[in-house]
Write a protein that holds these residues in place. Structure first.
Motif, PDB file in Angstrom:
ATOM      1  N   ALA A  81       0.807  -1.221   0.000  1.00 21.56           N
ATOM      2  CA  ALA A  81       0.000   0.000   0.000  1.00 21.56           C
ATOM      3  C   ALA A  81       0.842   1.273   0.000  1.00 21.56           C
ATOM      4  N   PRO A  82       1.844   1.397   0.883  1.00 28.11           N
ATOM      5  CA  PRO A  82       2.564   2.682   0.939  1.00 28.11           C
ATOM      6  C   PRO A  82       3.645   2.856  -0.116  1.00 28.11           C
ATOM      7  N   SER A  83       4.216   1.772  -0.667  1.00 23.66           N
ATOM      8  CA  SER A  83       5.363   1.950  -1.568  1.00 23.66           C
ATOM      9  C   SER A  83       5.446   0.812  -2.577  1.00 23.66           C
ATOM     10  N   TYR A  84       5.122   1.114  -3.824  1.00 18.91           N
ATOM     11  CA  TYR A  84       5.218   0.106  -4.885  1.00 18.91           C
ATOM     12  C   TYR A  84       6.675  -0.264  -5.142  1.00 18.91           C
ATOM     13  N   SER A  85       7.588   0.688  -5.023  1.00 16.49           N
ATOM     14  CA  SER A  85       9.007   0.402  -5.260  1.00 16.49           C
ATOM     15  C   SER A  85       9.531  -0.625  -4.265  1.00 16.49           C
ATOM     16  N   TRP A  86       9.194  -0.450  -2.987  1.00 16.33           N
ATOM     17  CA  TRP A  86       9.666  -1.405  -1.982  1.00 16.33           C
ATOM     18  C   TRP A  86       8.994  -2.763  -2.145  1.00 16.33           C
ATOM     19  N   MET A  87       7.741  -2.763  -2.551  1.00  9.87           N
ATOM     20  CA  MET A  87       7.099  -4.045  -2.819  1.00  9.87           C
ATOM     21  C   MET A  87       7.846  -4.782  -3.929  1.00  9.87           C
ATOM     22  N   MET A  88       8.222  -4.068  -4.996  1.00  7.34           N
ATOM     23  CA  MET A  88       8.955  -4.690  -6.084  1.00  7.34           C
ATOM     24  C   MET A  88      10.354  -5.121  -5.645  1.00  7.34           C
ATOM     25  N   PHE A  89      10.931  -4.404  -4.702  1.00  9.90           N
ATOM     26  CA  PHE A  89      12.219  -4.834  -4.133  1.00  9.90           C
ATOM     27  C   PHE A  89      12.085  -6.231  -3.543  1.00  9.90           C
ATOM     28  N   PHE A  90      11.055  -6.450  -2.739  1.00 10.14           N
ATOM     29  CA  PHE A  90      10.880  -7.752  -2.106  1.00 10.14           C
ATOM     30  C   PHE A  90      10.501  -8.826  -3.126  1.00 10.14           C
ATOM     31  N   VAL A  91       9.694  -8.461  -4.134  1.00  8.88           N
ATOM     32  CA  VAL A  91       9.362  -9.414  -5.187  1.00  8.88           C
ATOM     33  C   VAL A  91      10.625  -9.867  -5.917  1.00  8.88           C
ATOM     34  N   THR A  92      11.517  -8.924  -6.230  1.00  5.37           N
ATOM     35  CA  THR A  92      12.742  -9.251  -6.964  1.00  5.37           C
ATOM     36  C   THR A  92      13.678 -10.117  -6.139  1.00  5.37           C
ATOM     37  N   VAL A  93      13.830  -9.786  -4.857  1.00  2.05           N
ATOM     38  CA  VAL A  93      14.678 -10.607  -3.988  1.00  2.05           C
ATOM     39  C   VAL A  93      14.101 -12.016  -3.883  1.00  2.05           C
ATOM     40  N   MET A  94      12.774 -12.121  -3.730  1.00  3.20           N
ATOM     41  CA  MET A  94      12.147 -13.442  -3.629  1.00  3.20           C
ATOM     42  C   MET A  94      12.360 -14.244  -4.904  1.00  3.20           C
ATOM     43  N   ALA A  95      12.244 -13.591  -6.062  1.00  3.83           N
ATOM     44  CA  ALA A  95      12.480 -14.291  -7.328  1.00  3.83           C
ATOM     45  C   ALA A  95      13.910 -14.824  -7.389  1.00  3.83           C
ATOM     46  N   GLY A  96      14.875 -14.027  -6.945  1.00  2.04           N
ATOM     47  CA  GLY A  96      16.261 -14.487  -6.921  1.00  2.04           C
ATOM     48  C   GLY A  96      16.442 -15.691  -6.006  1.00  2.04           C
ATOM     49  N   LEU A  97      15.793 -15.655  -4.850  1.00  4.02           N
ATOM     50  CA  LEU A  97      15.887 -16.782  -3.915  1.00  4.02           C
ATOM     51  C   LEU A  97      15.278 -18.045  -4.513  1.00  4.02           C
ATOM     52  N   LEU A  98      14.149 -17.909  -5.228  1.00  2.54           N
ATOM     53  CA  LEU A  98      13.522 -19.072  -5.854  1.00  2.54           C
ATOM     54  C   LEU A  98      14.401 -19.623  -6.985  1.00  2.54           C
ATOM     55  N   TYR A  99      15.040 -18.732  -7.724  1.00  2.56           N
ATOM     56  CA  TYR A  99      15.982 -19.202  -8.737  1.00  2.56           C
ATOM     57  C   TYR A  99      17.125 -19.973  -8.084  1.00  2.56           C
ATOM     58  N   GLY A 100      17.535 -19.517  -6.916  1.00  7.01           N
ATOM     59  CA  GLY A 100      18.574 -20.247  -6.190  1.00  7.01           C
ATOM     60  C   GLY A 100      18.122 -21.640  -5.808  1.00  7.01           C
ATOM     61  N   LEU A 101      16.879 -21.769  -5.345  1.00  5.63           N
ATOM     62  CA  LEU A 101      16.338 -23.093  -5.018  1.00  5.63           C
ATOM     63  C   LEU A 101      16.311 -24.002  -6.246  1.00  5.63           C
ATOM     64  N   LEU A 102      16.022 -23.399  -7.397  1.00  2.00           N
ATOM     65  CA  LEU A 102      15.956 -24.183  -8.631  1.00  2.00           C
ATOM     66  C   LEU A 102      17.334 -24.470  -9.214  1.00  2.00           C
ATOM     67  N   GLY A 103      18.387 -23.883  -8.607  1.00  2.00           N
ATOM     68  CA  GLY A 103      19.746 -24.158  -9.034  1.00  2.00           C
ATOM     69  C   GLY A 103      20.189 -23.454 -10.299  1.00  2.00           C
ATOM     70  N   VAL A 104      19.556 -22.344 -10.633  1.00  2.00           N
ATOM     71  CA  VAL A 104      19.918 -21.655 -11.881  1.00  2.00           C
ATOM     72  C   VAL A 104      20.372 -20.210 -11.632  1.00  2.00           C
TER      73      VAL A 104
END
Length: 497
Positions: free
Chosen positions: A274-297
């Motif tokens: 609600a307060p910050s779309y930029s910070w929400m996207m920060f967490f989305v991007t970090v989470m995507a990187g972590l999931l890529y790490g789980l997938l080994g790529v």
């Protein structure tokens, strides 16, 4: 962002509940022996169910949650079946984009179902799912939605204590004049551009460009809003990539710390949405990187590609809103401001009737609607007050409008509180003050060229009936609004009625 007001700690409770719901969905999938691909799909489904289902009533939320498989399962089947047929897959993806955005005309339920359908297609590209995996994907999504529903409606039913007010209806229009129809064509064009250029960059990770273009159009209604959201998405992605290089890459997909950090990201997504779309996207991007790490790529080059695809998607959205059936920022903010002003008038009239002894008159619903309309007005005006906006005069006028609209809302809240007091008396001067408020609203919403409202005849009383004090304050704010709304005919903030 983290210090943004959180009345009743609702954002905090909602974020903690999301962590529990997503964690439960993934845990259930793992206990059932499903694959990592299915577990990730289930976690995303639970996140979407908790994030996008925003109907006003709990019963409506339950129904929308139950309908999510109706939108998601056919899309999962379509996306996995077309996995090895790129041209058909691309055409189907664009069709899902158009239908998903067009569904927003049906309110919060259409909005949620459209997002869920799109993301089911997206996740199959993210995970490279194939038809043989479809049964366990169905199982994972079904279990995830049951888990999310159990947490939301049984274990932690926040909405029962603080039911959200109904969302204001979308701006009117028919055919191509309807904003949601225009946005469906815009989003499809943006995603087509993102798909083509994104595939030129990468045959494997092109979907990030399409996802970027899609999400930029969520909860926007004008060209300016879309451009600002695109900038914020790119900014959040850049910050998230930097954090991913420092956090996700060194982990090398270690399960326990990765799972803990994903939970932190889920919390951050919900708490900052609600307060910050930029910070929400920060967490989305970090989470995507972590999931890529789980997938080994995961590797640094993949994060760089993530940024490039995001930039392509943002560029596609910018071109689409500028060239395809554009909805100007002025057209959007004018419409929301007018609706807010009419709501002020309705709340004032209902409060006067209540003070006059009519037990059936209730200004509270109008006040709640006003808060929602002002939220939409703030979003519509946000591009004009953005720090990067070069239009200084319009920025100053937009800020003045926002401040005066906030004054109106404060006075309406005070008036509603007075009207709710059974001991409040009906001063004979209240009717005259109410009429002046109505006249001020009419002057602001009448055809351009109409004379502005007259200044209040007598100063705001220091010691009078509380309702009269609020009406005088409301009148002053409405009269003051005439200058920023009407004095520059070359850049009006309110269109002729």
């Amino acid at each position: 962002m983290f210090m943004a007001p959180d009345p009743g700690l609702l954002r905090l409770r909602n974020s903690l509940r999301a962590v529990i719901g997503v964690s439960l969905a993934v845990a259930v999938a793992e206990l059932c022996g499903l694959s990592l691909t299915a577990s990730i799909t289930g976690g995303l489904a639970a996140l979407l169910a908790l994030f996008t289902v925003l109907d006003a009533g709990v019963g409506a939320q339950r129904l929308t949650t139950a309908l999510l498989p109706v939108a998601g399962f056919p899309v999962l089947a379509l996306a996995t079946t077309l996995h090895g047929m790129p041209h058909l897959r691309d055409a189907a993806f664009l069709a899902v984009v158009f239908v998903g955005v067009y569904a927003r005309r049906f309110g919060p339920r259409g909005h949620a179902l459209g997002i869920f359908g799109f993301m089911m297609f997206f996740v199959t590209q993210f995970l490279h799912a194939v038809p043989a995996q479809l049964p366990e994907l169905y199982a994972a999504v079904g279990l995830a939605l049951l888990s999310a529903a159990a947490v939301r409606f049984v274990l932690w039913p926040i909405e029962r204590r603080t039911p959200p007010p109904p969302a204001p209806p979308a701006l009117p229009g028919t055919g191509l004049a309807r904003p949601t129809t225009r946005q469906a064509f815009q989003a499809t064009a943006a995603c087509a551009f993102a798909l083509a250029v994104g595939q030129a960059l990468s045959e494997d990770r092109w979907y990030w460009a399409v996802g970027t273009a899609w999400w930029i159009f969520v909860n926007t209604a004008s060209r300016g809003e879309t451009l600002v959201r695109g900038f914020r998405r790119v900014l959040g992605t850049v910050l998230g990539i930097a954090a991913g290089l420092l956090i996700a890459v060194p982990l090398h997909g270690a399960p326990a710390p990765t799972a803990a950090l994903v939970a932190v990201c889920v919390f951050g997504i919900f708490y900052t949405a609600a307060p910050s779309y930029s910070w929400m996207m920060f967490f989305v991007t970090v989470m995507a990187g972590l999931l890529y790490g789980l997938l080994g790529v995961l590797h640094p080059g993949l994060l760089l590609l993530r940024f490039q695809e995001t930039a392509v998607g943002a560029l596609g959205a910018a071109l689409a809103v500028a060239l395809i059936l554009p909805v100007t920022t002025h057209a959007a903010n004018d419409a929301w401001i007018q609706r807010a002003l009419y709501c002020v008038r309705a709340a004032t009239a209902a409060a006067l009737d209540r003070l006059a002894g009519d037990p059936g008159a209730d200004p509270a619903p109008h006040a709640a609607e006003l808060e929602l309309l002002l939220g939409r007005a703030r979003a519509a005006l946000a591009p004009l007050v953005h720090p990067l906006s070069p239009l200084r005069a319009r920025k100053a006028r937009a800020r003045q409008v926002l401040a005066l609209l906030d004054d109106c809302a404060r006075e309406v809240r005070g008036l509603v509180a007075v009207a709710a007091d059974p001991q409040a008396s009906h001063d004979a001067r209240l009717a005259a003050a109410c009429w002046r408020v109505e006249a001020a609203v009419e002057a602001l919403t009448a055809a351009e060229g109409t004379a502005g409202p007259n200044p209040p005849a007598d100063p705001r009383p220091a010691a009078a009936e509380p309702a009269l004090v609020h009406l005088h304050g409301l009148e002053h704010a409405l009269v003051a609004l005439h200058a920023p709304l009407r004095t520059d005919p070359r850049a009006p903030l309110v269109i002729s009625a």
